[in-house]
Write an enzyme that holds these catalytic residues in place. Structure first.
Site, mmCIF file in Angstrom:
data_model
loop_
_atom_site.group_PDB
_atom_site.id
_atom_site.type_symbol
_atom_site.label_atom_id
_atom_site.label_comp_id
_atom_site.label_asym_id
_atom_site.label_seq_id
_atom_site.Cartn_x
_atom_site.Cartn_y
_atom_site.Cartn_z
ATOM 1 N N MET A 28 58.749 53.550 48.801
ATOM 2 C CA MET A 28 60.166 53.257 48.561
ATOM 3 C C MET A 28 61.021 54.202 49.413
ATOM 4 S SD MET A 28 60.455 51.953 44.680
ATOM 5 C CE MET A 28 60.418 53.515 43.853
ATOM 6 N N ALA A 30 62.318 57.709 51.505
ATOM 7 C CA ALA A 30 62.497 59.148 51.259
ATOM 8 C C ALA A 30 61.124 59.808 51.455
ATOM 9 C CB ALA A 30 63.079 59.422 49.883
ATOM 10 N N GLY A 34 53.244 63.648 51.563
ATOM 11 C CA GLY A 34 52.277 62.848 50.812
ATOM 12 C C GLY A 34 52.162 61.451 51.415
ATOM 13 N N HIS A 35 53.316 60.826 51.711
ATOM 14 C CA HIS A 35 53.289 59.491 52.333
ATOM 15 C C HIS A 35 52.638 59.557 53.718
ATOM 16 C CE1 HIS A 35 57.060 58.978 49.764
ATOM 17 N NE2 HIS A 35 56.257 58.030 49.316
ATOM 18 N N GLY A 145 48.860 57.195 46.270
ATOM 19 C CA GLY A 145 48.622 58.592 45.921
ATOM 20 C C GLY A 145 48.181 58.715 44.467
ATOM 21 N N ASP A 148 50.491 58.957 41.179
ATOM 22 C CA ASP A 148 50.850 57.804 40.341
ATOM 23 C C ASP A 148 49.564 57.203 39.775
ATOM 24 O OD1 ASP A 148 53.728 57.826 40.958
ATOM 25 O OD2 ASP A 148 53.037 57.408 42.978
HETATM 26 O O1 PAF Z 1 54.903 54.118 44.291
HETATM 27 C C1 PAF Z 1 55.884 53.548 44.811
HETATM 28 O O2 PAF Z 1 56.602 54.104 45.640
HETATM 29 C C2 PAF Z 1 56.219 52.137 44.385
HETATM 30 O O3 PAF Z 1 55.936 51.942 43.040
HETATM 31 C C3 PAF Z 1 55.553 51.055 45.255
HETATM 32 C C4 PAF Z 1 54.045 51.116 45.148
HETATM 33 C C5 PAF Z 1 55.974 51.242 46.703
HETATM 34 C C6 PAF Z 1 55.990 49.665 44.800
HETATM 35 O O4 PAF Z 1 57.359 49.496 44.928
#
Ligand code: PAF
Length: 281
Positions: A28, A30, A34-35, A145, A148
């Protein structure tokens, strides 16, 4: 890096890539380290790495949370270029959902626990957005990750029960030097709150130690919650000892390898989640 904003353009590109493996990193925005670790892994394991940035309105159960979600699209694109991400899919909400979404998904027992219980409708929104992405992009692998953890269980269920032909890759939580789990929401914290927030990881470690020493976990949990909530710094929603796969409460016979400790707490109105596997603490 190619950037697409519409479903039609995105599908057109995917059609031209037949025979290549695609590693998908849904986000989403930002973006943080980690991303980026997920994109790097997707790049090494696939022919192409594709990242999506989409603040999915239907997974927010509070409008205020949606409106305050950090949006840093230009910086995100620049960061993705530094790791040679091949494709960025960044649709607008109107392009992604031209009509009001009426359908709902139900993830059974996962709806009644922790995130499911505290954020009604959240996993339905996550399930729908990911199903759309999987249908449009046809990825070979999708990267998430471990921060979550419950979302990972939801995606596992989605993939299994709807027979998506893709592998779910769960990557370790990336942490700041203070131990704080990296999260887009950290961008909303003041320097002082950031420092306080690192106590969440310390709380998880303290509980893991209590587990390993065979202490009474209800008592230890009460101590940790009282400590975090002292002077109303945190509002703790839950801290739970659970089975790391099914997420149901851990039984007395659960081993440190089978047990995860999960928590959700807010500080200054910013809701944070984290977890650790007891054996890895
Ligand atoms: O973890 C997130 O950022 C969101 O839940 C995802 C997996 C991108 C779905 O909108």
């Amino acid at each position: 890096m190619k950037i697409y904003h519409s479903i039609a353009e995105m599908r057109q590109f995917i059609k031209t890539q037949q025979g290549k493996t695609l590693g998908f990193v849904p986000t989403m925005g930002a973006l943080h380290k980690g991303h980026i670790a997920l994109v790097e892994r997707a790049k090494t394991e696939n022919d192409l790495a594709l990242c999506s940035i989409f603040v999915n309105p239907i997974q927010f159960n509070k409008t205020e949370d949606l409106l305050k979600y950090p949006r840093t699209e230009e910086a995100d694109a620049a960061l993705l270029r530094t790791v040679d991400c091949d494709v960025l899919f960044m649709p607008s909400a109107d392009a992604f959902y031209p009509k009001k979404v009426e359908m709902r998904m139900d993830f059974g027992h996962l709806e009644t626990l922790m995130e499911g219980a505290f954020r009604p409708g959240h996993f339905s929104g996550v399930g729908i957005v990911l199903s759309k992405f999987f249908n449009i992009l046809q990825p070979k692998r999708a990267y998430f990750g471990q921060k979550d953890l419950q979302q990972c269980a939801v995606v596992q269920k989605l993939v299994e029960e709807l027979s998506y032909d893709l592998e779910l890759v769960i990557c370790p939580t990336q942490r700041e030097g203070s131990g704080l789990a990296m999260s887009s929401r950290n961008k909303r914290l003041t320097p002082n709150q950031l420092q306080e927030a690192s106590r969440l990881y310390k709380a998880l470690k303290q509980l893991a130690e209590a587990f390993l020493k065979g202490r009474n976990l209800d008592t230890e949990k009460a101590i940790v919650i009282a400590d975090l909530q002292r002077n109303t710094v945190f509002n703790v929603e839950y801290i739970e000892f659970v089975d790391r796969i099914s997420l149901v409460p851990a039984s007395p016979t659960h081993t440190p390898t089978q047990t995860a400790i999960c928590l959700a707490a807010s500080i200054g109105g910013v809701r944070l989640i984290d977890n650790i596997i007891v054996a890895e603490a």
